[in-house]
Write an enzyme that holds these catalytic residues in place. Structure first.
Site, mmCIF file in Angstrom:
data_model
loop_
_atom_site.group_PDB
_atom_site.id
_atom_site.type_symbol
_atom_site.label_atom_id
_atom_site.label_comp_id
_atom_site.label_asym_id
_atom_site.label_seq_id
_atom_site.Cartn_x
_atom_site.Cartn_y
_atom_site.Cartn_z
ATOM 1 C CD GLU A 162 -5.483 1.178 -3.229
ATOM 2 O OE1 GLU A 162 -6.667 1.260 -2.891
ATOM 3 O OE2 GLU A 162 -4.546 1.302 -2.439
ATOM 4 C CG HIS A 164 -2.016 0.998 1.115
ATOM 5 N ND1 HIS A 164 -1.795 2.341 1.308
ATOM 6 C CD2 HIS A 164 -3.328 0.875 0.797
ATOM 7 C CE1 HIS A 164 -2.933 2.986 1.108
ATOM 8 N NE2 HIS A 164 -3.879 2.127 0.800
#
Ligand code: PGA
Length: 232
Positions: free
Chosen positions: A155, A85
């Site tokens: 993302e 992430h």
């Protein structure tokens, strides 16, 4: 569809108890995965929601103070783990090599890694999006014969928590490029997905699901989101 709920570092004990009670009544025909803070992993036991974690150690069990191993996660019933992430890359300085080690640990324990990749605003402006993503995927997935087990989450960093997102077509174009090299992996999208923009993001034949951050914490909006996804 796969809907990942990434709570990030939110909810104290009281708040989590209340949130968890609300999750019980969440109905969905899709596969929901809750990724709470590690301290709540053991509390989660819902038949309609799978358990995920937000991180894992790149090492096994042993003298690694403060770490949580894939083996420990497995013993708590964790089935999915988010790795790579952008917040961990930024604040914990995790690089592709470290992420590769984490993925190895997860695959060894039969936990499904959810690998996040994506570009910064500057990289987008300078047309570096695909190069950046390809490099992240190559380095993070290097050396695995079973890399198709990894879920790839696109993302864009500039879209996370900002309210900005791409159009469905823009997301699909990028996912289709990823698919050229990773035809068997599930592909999901994350970055400011909410109960409003899902209207234009749903019905995709390329996206296998969504990774939700902020929305995962707002039960009423999340219910609306799920209703809309289910209208498909
Ligand atoms: P967001 O977060 O939905 O709040 O943009 C997504 C993520 O960080 O995975």
């Amino acid at each position: 569809m796969l809907i990942i709920l990434n709570n990030k570092c939110n909810l104290n004990k009281e708040e989590f108890d209340c949130y968890y009670d609300n999750l019980r009544s969440l109905v969905s025909c899709h596969q929901l995965v809750l990724c709470p803070s590690n301290i709540y992993l053991e509390k989660v036991n819902l038949s309609h929601i799978s358990l995920g974690s937000q991180n894992v150690s790149g090492f096994g069990n042993g003298s690694y103070t403060g770490e949580i191993s894939a083996n420990q996660l497995k013993s708590l019933g964790v089935e999915y783990t988010i790795v790579g992430h952008s917040e961990r890359r930024k604040y914990q300085k995790e690089d592709n090599h470290m992420i590769n080690q984490k993925i190895k640990e997860l695959l060894d324990q039969n936990i499904t890694p959810i690998l996040c990749v994506g570009e910064t605003e500057e990289e987008k402006e300078s047309n570096q999006t695909l190069n950046k993503i390809q490099k992240e995927l190559e380095e993070c997935l290097n050396g695995f014969s079973n890399k198709e087990k990894v879920i790839i989450a696109y993302e864009p960093i500039w879209a996370i928590g900002t309210g900005n997102t791409l159009t469905k077509k823009e997301i699909e174009d990028i996912l289709l490029k990823i698919k050229e090299n990773y035809p068997s992996n599930k592909l999901i999208y994350g970055g400011s997905v909410n109960e409003k923009n899902i209207e234009q993001l749903k019905d995709s034949t390329v996206m296998d699901g969504f990774l939700l951050g902020g929305l995962s914490l707002k039960i009423e909006e999340l219910k609306l989101f799920l209703e809309k996804v289910e209208e498909v």
